[in-house]
Design a protein around this motif. Structure first.
Motif, PDB file in Angstrom:
ATOM      1  N   VAL A 124       0.835  -1.206   0.000  1.00  0.00           N
ATOM      2  CA  VAL A 124       0.000   0.000   0.000  1.00  0.00           C
ATOM      3  C   VAL A 124       0.867   1.252   0.000  1.00  0.00           C
ATOM      4  CG1 VAL A 124      -1.701   1.322   1.305  1.00  0.00           C
ATOM      5  CG2 VAL A 124      -1.930  -1.162   1.135  1.00  0.00           C
ATOM      6  N   ASP A 125       1.946   1.247   0.793  1.00  0.00           N
ATOM      7  CA  ASP A 125       2.834   2.416   0.835  1.00  0.00           C
ATOM      8  C   ASP A 125       3.482   2.655  -0.529  1.00  0.00           C
ATOM      9  OD1 ASP A 125       2.252   2.821   3.462  1.00  0.00           O
ATOM     10  OD2 ASP A 125       4.051   1.850   4.241  1.00  0.00           O
ATOM     11  N   GLY A 126       3.843   1.566  -1.187  1.00  0.00           N
ATOM     12  CA  GLY A 126       4.429   1.690  -2.522  1.00  0.00           C
ATOM     13  C   GLY A 126       3.453   2.279  -3.510  1.00  0.00           C
ATOM     14  N   MET A 127       2.185   1.876  -3.400  1.00  0.00           N
ATOM     15  CA  MET A 127       1.142   2.427  -4.275  1.00  0.00           C
ATOM     16  C   MET A 127       0.977   3.923  -4.027  1.00  0.00           C
ATOM     17  SD  MET A 127      -0.420   0.200  -6.324  1.00  0.00           S
ATOM     18  CE  MET A 127      -2.098   0.809  -6.519  1.00  0.00           C
ATOM     19  N   THR A 128       0.990   4.312  -2.748  1.00  0.00           N
ATOM     20  CA  THR A 128       0.826   5.719  -2.398  1.00  0.00           C
ATOM     21  C   THR A 128       1.968   6.560  -2.970  1.00  0.00           C
ATOM     22  OG1 THR A 128      -0.361   5.146  -0.358  1.00  0.00           O
ATOM     23  CG2 THR A 128       0.613   7.348  -0.484  1.00  0.00           C
ATOM     24  N   LYS A 129       3.195   6.063  -2.852  1.00  0.00           N
ATOM     25  CA  LYS A 129       4.356   6.781  -3.394  1.00  0.00           C
ATOM     26  C   LYS A 129       4.259   6.895  -4.915  1.00  0.00           C
ATOM     27  CE  LYS A 129       7.571   5.469   0.295  1.00  0.00           C
ATOM     28  NZ  LYS A 129       8.761   4.667   0.647  1.00  0.00           N
ATOM     29  N   GLU A 130       3.799   5.833  -5.549  1.00  0.00           N
ATOM     30  CA  GLU A 130       3.673   5.848  -7.004  1.00  0.00           C
ATOM     31  C   GLU A 130       2.620   6.855  -7.446  1.00  0.00           C
ATOM     32  OE1 GLU A 130       1.865   2.577  -9.788  1.00  0.00           O
ATOM     33  OE2 GLU A 130       3.971   2.056  -9.405  1.00  0.00           O
ATOM     34  N   GLU A 131       1.483   6.895  -6.722  1.00  0.00           N
ATOM     35  CA  GLU A 131       0.428   7.871  -7.031  1.00  0.00           C
ATOM     36  C   GLU A 131       0.979   9.295  -6.926  1.00  0.00           C
ATOM     37  OE1 GLU A 131      -2.840   7.422  -4.386  1.00  0.00           O
ATOM     38  OE2 GLU A 131      -3.092   5.291  -4.807  1.00  0.00           O
ATOM     39  N   ARG A 132       1.700   9.561  -5.827  1.00  0.00           N
ATOM     40  CA  ARG A 132       2.230  10.906  -5.594  1.00  0.00           C
ATOM     41  C   ARG A 132       3.202  11.305  -6.702  1.00  0.00           C
ATOM     42  NH1 ARG A 132       6.508  13.552  -2.888  1.00  0.00           N
ATOM     43  NH2 ARG A 132       5.811  15.448  -1.814  1.00  0.00           N
ATOM     44  N   ALA A 133       4.055  10.364  -7.102  1.00  0.00           N
ATOM     45  CA  ALA A 133       5.025  10.650  -8.163  1.00  0.00           C
ATOM     46  C   ALA A 133       4.318  10.928  -9.482  1.00  0.00           C
ATOM     47  CB  ALA A 133       5.983   9.467  -8.319  1.00  0.00           C
ATOM     48  N   THR A 134       3.246  10.199  -9.746  1.00  0.00           N
ATOM     49  CA  THR A 134       2.483  10.411 -10.988  1.00  0.00           C
ATOM     50  C   THR A 134       1.845  11.788 -11.002  1.00  0.00           C
ATOM     51  OG1 THR A 134       2.009   8.035 -11.117  1.00  0.00           O
ATOM     52  CG2 THR A 134       0.633   9.496 -12.449  1.00  0.00           C
ATOM     53  N   ARG A 135       1.280  12.197  -9.856  1.00  0.00           N
ATOM     54  CA  ARG A 135       0.678  13.535  -9.775  1.00  0.00           C
ATOM     55  C   ARG A 135       1.749  14.608  -9.924  1.00  0.00           C
ATOM     56  NH1 ARG A 135      -2.157  11.036  -5.473  1.00  0.00           N
ATOM     57  NH2 ARG A 135      -0.778  12.020  -3.943  1.00  0.00           N
ATOM     58  N   ARG A 136       2.902  14.390  -9.289  1.00  0.00           N
ATOM     59  CA  ARG A 136       3.980  15.385  -9.347  1.00  0.00           C
ATOM     60  C   ARG A 136       4.523  15.526 -10.769  1.00  0.00           C
ATOM     61  NH1 ARG A 136       4.441  19.738  -7.375  1.00  0.00           N
ATOM     62  NH2 ARG A 136       4.848  20.308  -9.521  1.00  0.00           N
ATOM     63  N   ARG A 137       4.658  14.402 -11.476  1.00  0.00           N
ATOM     64  CA  ARG A 137       5.122  14.469 -12.869  1.00  0.00           C
ATOM     65  C   ARG A 137       4.149  15.264 -13.723  1.00  0.00           C
ATOM     66  NH1 ARG A 137       6.689   9.059 -12.068  1.00  0.00           N
ATOM     67  NH2 ARG A 137       4.747   8.321 -13.011  1.00  0.00           N
ATOM     68  N   ALA A 138       2.866  15.038 -13.481  1.00  0.00           N
ATOM     69  CA  ALA A 138       1.848  15.758 -14.241  1.00  0.00           C
ATOM     70  C   ALA A 138       1.954  17.260 -14.004  1.00  0.00           C
ATOM     71  CB  ALA A 138       0.454  15.258 -13.858  1.00  0.00           C
ATOM     72  N   LEU A 139       2.156  17.671 -12.747  1.00  0.00           N
ATOM     73  CA  LEU A 139       2.266  19.094 -12.427  1.00  0.00           C
ATOM     74  C   LEU A 139       3.571  19.676 -12.960  1.00  0.00           C
ATOM     75  CD1 LEU A 139       0.863  19.111  -8.781  1.00  0.00           C
ATOM     76  CD2 LEU A 139      -0.288  19.861 -10.863  1.00  0.00           C
ATOM     77  N   ASP A 140       4.656  18.907 -12.934  1.00  0.00           N
ATOM     78  CA  ASP A 140       5.929  19.380 -13.487  1.00  0.00           C
ATOM     79  C   ASP A 140       5.790  19.663 -14.979  1.00  0.00           C
ATOM     80  OD1 ASP A 140       7.215  19.264 -11.075  1.00  0.00           O
ATOM     81  OD2 ASP A 140       8.114  17.284 -11.414  1.00  0.00           O
ATOM     82  N   GLU A 141       5.086  18.779 -15.668  1.00  0.00           N
ATOM     83  CA  GLU A 141       4.884  18.974 -17.107  1.00  0.00           C
ATOM     84  C   GLU A 141       4.024  20.198 -17.386  1.00  0.00           C
ATOM     85  OE1 GLU A 141       3.299  15.403 -18.776  1.00  0.00           O
ATOM     86  OE2 GLU A 141       4.962  14.152 -18.097  1.00  0.00           O
ATOM     87  N   LEU A 142       3.182  20.555 -16.405  1.00  0.00           N
ATOM     88  CA  LEU A 142       2.324  21.730 -16.556  1.00  0.00           C
ATOM     89  C   LEU A 142       3.006  22.996 -16.028  1.00  0.00           C
ATOM     90  CD1 LEU A 142      -1.024  20.110 -15.332  1.00  0.00           C
ATOM     91  CD2 LEU A 142      -0.490  20.776 -17.684  1.00  0.00           C
ATOM     92  N   GLY A 143       4.176  22.828 -15.420  1.00  0.00           N
ATOM     93  CA  GLY A 143       4.892  23.981 -14.863  1.00  0.00           C
ATOM     94  C   GLY A 143       4.241  24.532 -13.618  1.00  0.00           C
ATOM     95  N   VAL A 144       3.602  23.661 -12.834  1.00  0.00           N
ATOM     96  CA  VAL A 144       2.889  24.082 -11.624  1.00  0.00           C
ATOM     97  C   VAL A 144       3.711  23.707 -10.394  1.00  0.00           C
ATOM     98  CG1 VAL A 144       0.788  23.784 -10.255  1.00  0.00           C
ATOM     99  CG2 VAL A 144       0.655  23.819 -12.756  1.00  0.00           C
ATOM    100  N   PRO A 145       3.932  24.651  -9.473  1.00  0.00           N
ATOM    101  CA  PRO A 145       4.713  24.351  -8.260  1.00  0.00           C
ATOM    102  C   PRO A 145       3.895  23.532  -7.264  1.00  0.00           C
ATOM    103  CG  PRO A 145       3.884  26.590  -8.164  1.00  0.00           C
ATOM    104  CD  PRO A 145       3.506  26.061  -9.530  1.00  0.00           C
ATOM    105  N   ASN A 146       4.458  23.290  -6.082  1.00  0.00           N
ATOM    106  CA  ASN A 146       3.715  22.541  -5.071  1.00  0.00           C
ATOM    107  C   ASN A 146       2.496  23.338  -4.608  1.00  0.00           C
ATOM    108  OD1 ASN A 146       4.248  24.094  -2.509  1.00  0.00           O
ATOM    109  ND2 ASN A 146       6.354  23.588  -2.998  1.00  0.00           N
ATOM    110  N   PHE A 147       1.586  22.676  -3.943  1.00  0.00           N
ATOM    111  CA  PHE A 147       0.283  23.259  -3.618  1.00  0.00           C
ATOM    112  C   PHE A 147       0.391  24.570  -2.840  1.00  0.00           C
ATOM    113  CE2 PHE A 147      -3.300  23.644  -0.609  1.00  0.00           C
ATOM    114  CZ  PHE A 147      -4.328  23.837  -1.519  1.00  0.00           C
ATOM    115  N   LEU A 148       1.138  24.569  -1.743  1.00  0.00           N
ATOM    116  CA  LEU A 148       1.188  25.765  -0.908  1.00  0.00           C
ATOM    117  C   LEU A 148       1.874  26.930  -1.604  1.00  0.00           C
ATOM    118  CD1 LEU A 148       1.769  24.579   2.760  1.00  0.00           C
ATOM    119  CD2 LEU A 148      -0.191  25.788   1.807  1.00  0.00           C
ATOM    120  N   GLN A 149       2.890  26.655  -2.384  1.00  0.00           N
ATOM    121  CA  GLN A 149       3.539  27.723  -3.138  1.00  0.00           C
ATOM    122  C   GLN A 149       2.566  28.306  -4.150  1.00  0.00           C
ATOM    123  OE1 GLN A 149       7.286  26.653  -4.974  1.00  0.00           O
ATOM    124  NE2 GLN A 149       7.322  28.472  -6.281  1.00  0.00           N
TER     125      GLN A 149
END
Length: 449
Positions: free
Chosen positions: A81-106
């Motif tokens: 389950v932890d591995g799945m969670t890390k994979e989900e987070r990485a997938t979301r982060r890659r998507a935002l990087d491709e969109l040029g979007v910083p982290n949520f709070l920034q």
């Protein structure tokens, strides 16, 4: 093969578990034919033939034949389950990087005009909860008689071990008593009603509130079909007696859409349950103290429509077709985590969905974020900022108030004396939080702006 075997064992165990589910030989065992959809508006939608019967066996059989579920099960067995969670987070982060979007709070700090004012919960690119949160939300277990494909907690009949103990439930009641600003006890799951601590928590919380003349709203987040389960024939009466508000899932007022998202036969059972609640006075003008709210979430990667306009559609359709009444409709955005994240990844739509959330960012939703006034407790007693962080394992980290240790750790209900002890800790955020700030906003209480 491992996943199929575990489900087969669960089916067998369910059939043999007379003590756990009190299956009646005359009412509980049924075939799939009893769940066939019908367009006959003259039928008896109260479905007395389903009262006292269980949905669990049908859910397990559907899980067993669901190819996507089997693939997901194998993946969890492989990486955990932890591995799945890390994979989900990485997938979301890659998507935002491709969109040029910083982290949520920034992103929030850069796009929120009020982020530098005293009234803003955002300070120095950190998000801080209200000093005295007023909602105590307890996820008392992941066991459920359904296995919905949008479920962010991944509940199912297989999740029997993740259930709140009596000690933790008792400690939660102590925190309720020690936190004078808490006016809402929010019980969720899984199907919370199937947990052994549910009635204990409701009964003692209501008794304590009445004896101390303290206004307390108790919420049961109900999947509706649980009202028809064996041994739950008195559940509606129990809820009514303790003045428990019912917040019920109904993602559509049409049978095909509901069954596609929540499982075969769920719509007809849900309608029967709503009629049962109405008969007891829930959602009716005659009993304003018995609130019945419905919850809508989209069936795919899009945002909910206007909560107010959709509520009108729901009230019209449910009244005209089934003579059902309710109080309010709550719209909730699908968060890009767990089962929905897996769906987005399989469809190659994670980037598209994250772009949708970011492009529809609404700064007016920040002040209404549920993490600002809610403390979420997991079935094991761990403390979280919200139910979504709970499913991602993002616990509140700090120093225990009940021991001499100064070591920072994930806090549990045994590490604090009151919810106000959490004031000094900032809210943990990540890229899934864009789901709460898109459009009209989203929370367990519905739209926030």
């Amino acid at each position: 093969m491992k996943g199929k075997f575990s489900i087969a064992v669960a089916i067998l165990a369910h059939r043999l578990s007379a003590d756990a589910f009190a299956i009646s030989s005359t009412t509980a065992v049924r075939t799939s034919s009893s769940l066939k959809s019908t367009a006959n508006k003259e039928q008896d939608w109260s479905r007395p033939d389903l009262q006292g019967s269980s949905l669990i066996e049908d859910t397990l059989l559907q899980m067993e034949s669901d190819v996507e579920f089997q693939e997901l099960n194998k993946k969890i067995a492989r990486i955990g389950v932890d591995g799945m969670t890390k994979e989900e987070r990485a997938t979301r982060r890659r998507a935002l990087d491709e969109l040029g979007v910083p982290n949520f709070l920034q992103f929030v700090a850069e796009n929120d005009d009020s982020s530098n004012t005293d009234e803003s919960p955002v300070k120095k690119k950190q998000l801080y909860r209200n000093p005295e949160p007023n909602i105590l939300q307890l996820n008392i277990g992941l066991f459920c008689n359904q296995a919905c494909n949008h479920c962010h907690v991944e509940s199912s009949p297989l999740r029997k071990d993740e259930t709140m103990s009596a000690d933790i439930a008792a400690r939660c009641l102590e925190l309720l008593q020690n936190s004078p600003n808490v006016d809402t006890l929010d019980l969720t799951g899984g199907a919370p009603e199937l947990n052994g601590q549910f009635r204990f928590l409701v009964t003692l919380a209501r008794q304590w509130a009445n004896e101390n003349e303290r206004k307390l709203t108790i919420i049961d987040r109900c999947n509706l079909t649980v009202l028809l389960e064996p041994d739950q024939s008195d559940l509606v009466d129990f809820l009514k007696e303790n003045q428990v508000n019912v917040v019920a899932s109904l993602p559509c007022y049409g049978e095909d859409n509901v069954d596609a998202q929540r499982g075969r036969g769920v719509f007809q059972r849900s309608i029967a349950a709503l009629l049962k609640l109405n008969e007891a006075g829930y959602g009716t003008p005659e009993h304003p103290e018995l609130e019945l709210d419905l919850v809508y979430n989209p069936s795919g990667p899009f945002l909910p429509p206007s909560q107010a306009s959709l509520e009108g559609d729901y009230k019209r359709e449910l009244k005209e077709n089934f003579d059902i009444q309710f109080n309010n409709l709550l719209t909730i955005t699908n968060m890009p985590i767990k089962r929905f994240a897996d769906f987005l990844a399989k469809e190659g739509k994670m980037k598209e969905y994250m772009e949708l959330l970011v492009n529809n960012y609404n700064s007016q939703t920040v002040g209404g974020l549920m993490c600002l006034n809610t403390v979420s407790v997991g079935w094991d007693g761990t403390l979280y900022d919200c139910d979504f962080n709970q499913q991602l394992g993002m616990g509140i980290v700090g120093e225990s108030e009940t021991s001499e240790s100064t070591k920072k750790q994930k806090l549990s209900v045994f590490d604090i004396k009151s919810l106000t002890d959490l004031e000094k800790y900032s809210v943990r955020t990540d890229n899934h939080c864009f789901g709460c700030t898109a459009g009209s906003g989203s929370s367990c209480q519905g739209a926030t702006a």
